[in-house]
Design a protein around this motif. Structure first.
Motif, PDB file in Angstrom:
ATOM      1  N   ARG A  59      43.588  15.066 -15.578  1.00 23.55           N
ATOM      2  CA  ARG A  59      44.835  15.462 -16.232  1.00 23.55           C
ATOM      3  C   ARG A  59      45.237  14.356 -17.201  1.00 23.55           C
ATOM      4  N   ILE A  60      45.136  14.666 -18.497  1.00 23.30           N
ATOM      5  CA  ILE A  60      45.494  13.722 -19.553  1.00 23.30           C
ATOM      6  C   ILE A  60      46.799  14.200 -20.165  1.00 23.30           C
ATOM      7  N   ALA A  61      47.840  13.367 -20.145  1.00 22.81           N
ATOM      8  CA  ALA A  61      49.161  13.814 -20.588  1.00 22.81           C
ATOM      9  C   ALA A  61      49.794  12.794 -21.521  1.00 22.81           C
ATOM     10  N   ASP A  62      50.641  13.292 -22.404  1.00 29.87           N
ATOM     11  CA  ASP A  62      51.448  12.380 -23.215  1.00 29.87           C
ATOM     12  C   ASP A  62      52.849  12.290 -22.597  1.00 29.87           C
ATOM     13  N   PRO A  63      53.711  11.410 -23.118  1.00 28.06           N
ATOM     14  CA  PRO A  63      55.012  11.176 -22.462  1.00 28.06           C
ATOM     15  C   PRO A  63      55.944  12.377 -22.431  1.00 28.06           C
ATOM     16  N   THR A  64      55.674  13.425 -23.226  1.00 25.62           N
ATOM     17  CA  THR A  64      56.536  14.603 -23.195  1.00 25.62           C
ATOM     18  C   THR A  64      56.218  15.531 -22.028  1.00 25.62           C
ATOM     19  N   ALA A  65      55.115  15.306 -21.348  1.00 20.30           N
ATOM     20  CA  ALA A  65      54.681  16.223 -20.289  1.00 20.30           C
ATOM     21  C   ALA A  65      55.611  16.152 -19.084  1.00 20.30           C
ATOM     22  N   ARG A  66      55.819  17.297 -18.461  1.00 18.66           N
ATOM     23  CA  ARG A  66      56.586  17.342 -17.223  1.00 18.66           C
ATOM     24  C   ARG A  66      56.067  18.490 -16.357  1.00 18.66           C
ATOM     25  N   PHE A  67      55.915  18.198 -15.097  1.00 13.39           N
ATOM     26  CA  PHE A  67      55.451  19.177 -14.118  1.00 13.39           C
ATOM     27  C   PHE A  67      56.639  19.743 -13.360  1.00 13.39           C
ATOM     28  N   ALA A  68      56.561  21.016 -13.008  1.00 11.10           N
ATOM     29  CA  ALA A  68      57.585  21.619 -12.154  1.00 11.10           C
ATOM     30  C   ALA A  68      56.939  22.747 -11.367  1.00 11.10           C
ATOM     31  N   VAL A 122      58.967  16.758 -12.644  1.00 11.31           N
ATOM     32  CA  VAL A 122      58.411  15.409 -12.580  1.00 11.31           C
ATOM     33  C   VAL A 122      57.912  15.061 -13.968  1.00 11.31           C
ATOM     34  N   ARG A 123      58.537  14.075 -14.574  1.00  6.84           N
ATOM     35  CA  ARG A 123      58.143  13.691 -15.928  1.00  6.84           C
ATOM     36  C   ARG A 123      56.927  12.778 -15.902  1.00  6.84           C
ATOM     37  N   ALA A 124      56.313  12.629 -17.059  1.00  6.28           N
ATOM     38  CA  ALA A 124      55.014  11.967 -17.152  1.00  6.28           C
ATOM     39  C   ALA A 124      54.971  10.588 -16.505  1.00  6.28           C
ATOM     40  N   PRO A 125      55.956   9.692 -16.737  1.00  3.26           N
ATOM     41  CA  PRO A 125      55.851   8.368 -16.108  1.00  3.26           C
ATOM     42  C   PRO A 125      55.800   8.428 -14.585  1.00  3.26           C
ATOM     43  N   GLU A 126      56.623   9.290 -13.969  1.00  6.44           N
ATOM     44  CA  GLU A 126      56.573   9.409 -12.518  1.00  6.44           C
ATOM     45  C   GLU A 126      55.280  10.076 -12.079  1.00  6.44           C
ATOM     46  N   ALA A 127      54.828  11.073 -12.834  1.00  7.07           N
ATOM     47  CA  ALA A 127      53.566  11.736 -12.497  1.00  7.07           C
ATOM     48  C   ALA A 127      52.418  10.735 -12.481  1.00  7.07           C
ATOM     49  N   GLY A 187      50.178   9.352  -8.997  1.00 10.01           N
ATOM     50  CA  GLY A 187      48.769   9.708  -9.019  1.00 10.01           C
ATOM     51  C   GLY A 187      48.466  11.108  -9.496  1.00 10.01           C
ATOM     52  N   LEU A 188      49.447  11.784 -10.065  1.00 11.48           N
ATOM     53  CA  LEU A 188      49.225  13.147 -10.542  1.00 11.48           C
ATOM     54  C   LEU A 188      48.491  13.170 -11.881  1.00 11.48           C
ATOM     55  N   LEU A 189      48.553  12.070 -12.625  1.00 10.82           N
ATOM     56  CA  LEU A 189      47.873  11.985 -13.914  1.00 10.82           C
ATOM     57  C   LEU A 189      46.640  11.098 -13.823  1.00 10.82           C
ATOM     58  N   SER A 190      45.627  11.474 -14.592  1.00 10.73           N
ATOM     59  CA  SER A 190      44.460  10.611 -14.756  1.00 10.73           C
ATOM     60  C   SER A 190      44.708   9.576 -15.835  1.00 10.73           C
ATOM     61  N   GLU A 191      45.469   9.959 -16.863  1.00  8.38           N
ATOM     62  CA  GLU A 191      45.755   9.041 -17.970  1.00  8.38           C
ATOM     63  C   GLU A 191      47.036   9.479 -18.677  1.00  8.38           C
ATOM     64  N   LEU A 192      47.864   8.516 -19.013  1.00 11.24           N
ATOM     65  CA  LEU A 192      49.062   8.755 -19.823  1.00 11.24           C
ATOM     66  C   LEU A 192      48.821   8.168 -21.197  1.00 11.24           C
TER      67      LEU A 192
END
Length: 275
Positions: free
Chosen positions: A136-145, A183-188, A192-197
């Motif tokens: 999961r590759i995300a930029d800072p705008t990403a948010r999970f819900a 859950v916004r990108a920094p917390e994700a 451990g929800l993200l592979s790379e920010l």
């Protein structure tokens, strides 16, 4: 998935998503930007069948899953799916829910790595699609819900209660699935929800770079690693090490293993064949 084709010919026109394939890297784009790429019955079915076809063809070595426009995927379309399910009987509802789970299984069981490129919202089913990916590759705008309880349903939808604790731990998974809070990108990244920010706007680029790196590598080794990661989640240690041993014995008899030794001896990069 079996590589042996049936009588049906490969699908040339996918109505509910966009597919491009370039030099063994597939890019699948959810393309309803006006609806934040909300999923329809057809979109679920296309994802399920596309992954099965690509798995049989064995021409794809990595896949990028992304969304067009302002976000990755806002989940199931409220009008197209939620409204329709209210009129379904139990048998029809079971068929639908099984289909959504088949999409997650297809992502986990396809013989190539899947990289989710995330920006904006990944909500409901969209969050689970991202969760099912290998990276999961995300930029800072990403948010999970994980919004399922917000609509009066179980948070354990589409395999989320199986996958999420294994990615972020039971405590975080309980909070995310039960409360449905974003859950916004920094917390994700922190849990451990993200592979790379990445930097803003670079998730697609970095996902493509990772997919390219994976596709250029030893495809059979990647496929078997993915298969073992999924299969061994519920195995005791003794069964796991035996399966590892059998897998390594097979790969040690493969062309890529011999190619590594030849390349090391000749002081050159390996030329991976995926065999």
């Amino acid at each position: 998935m079996s590589p042996f084709p049936s009588s049906a010919s490969p699908t040339e026109d996918w109505r509910h998503l966009r597919l491009t394939v370039s030099d063994s890297v597939a890019t699948v784009t959810l393309a309803r930007p006006e609806k934040l790429n909300a999923l329809t019955f057809g979109a679920y079915a296309d994802l399920r069948d596309l992954l099965a076809e690509l798995s049989r063809e064995r021409s794809v070595r990595a896949l990028v899953l992304g969304g067009e426009g302002r976000g990755f995927c806002s989940g199931g379309d409220v009008d197209d799916i939620i409204g329709a399910t209210l009129a379904m009987n139990t048998a029809e509802l079971l068929d639908f829910n099984r289909m959504t789970g088949q999409v997650v299984r297809a992502i986990r069981e396809c013989p190539f790595p899947v990289v989710a490129a995330l920006h904006g919202v990944a909500a409901g089913a969209g969050a689970v699609l991202a969760l099912a990916a290998d990276f999961r590759i995300a930029d800072p705008t990403a948010r999970f819900a994980f919004l399922f309880t917000k609509v009066g349903l179980s948070g354990g939808d589409m395999g989320a209660a199986y996958l999420l604790p294994r990615v972020v731990g039971l405590g975080h998974a309980t909070r995310l699935l039960m409360l449905g809070e974003p859950v916004r990108a920094p917390e994700a990244e922190r849990i451990g929800l993200l592979s790379e920010l990445t930097e803003e706007g670079r998730a697609d680029e970095r996902a493509a770079e990772l997919a390219r790196r994976l596709a250029d590598g030893p495809a059979l080794a990647h496929a078997q690693t993915k298969a073992l990661l999924t299969a061994e989640l519920d195995m005791p240690l003794a069964a796991s090490v035996e399966l590892d041993a059998a897998t390594q014995a097979l790969l040690m008899n493969g062309e890529d293993y011999a190619e590594f030794h030849a390349a090391f001896t000749e002081k050159r990069p390996p030329k991976w064949q995926g065999r």
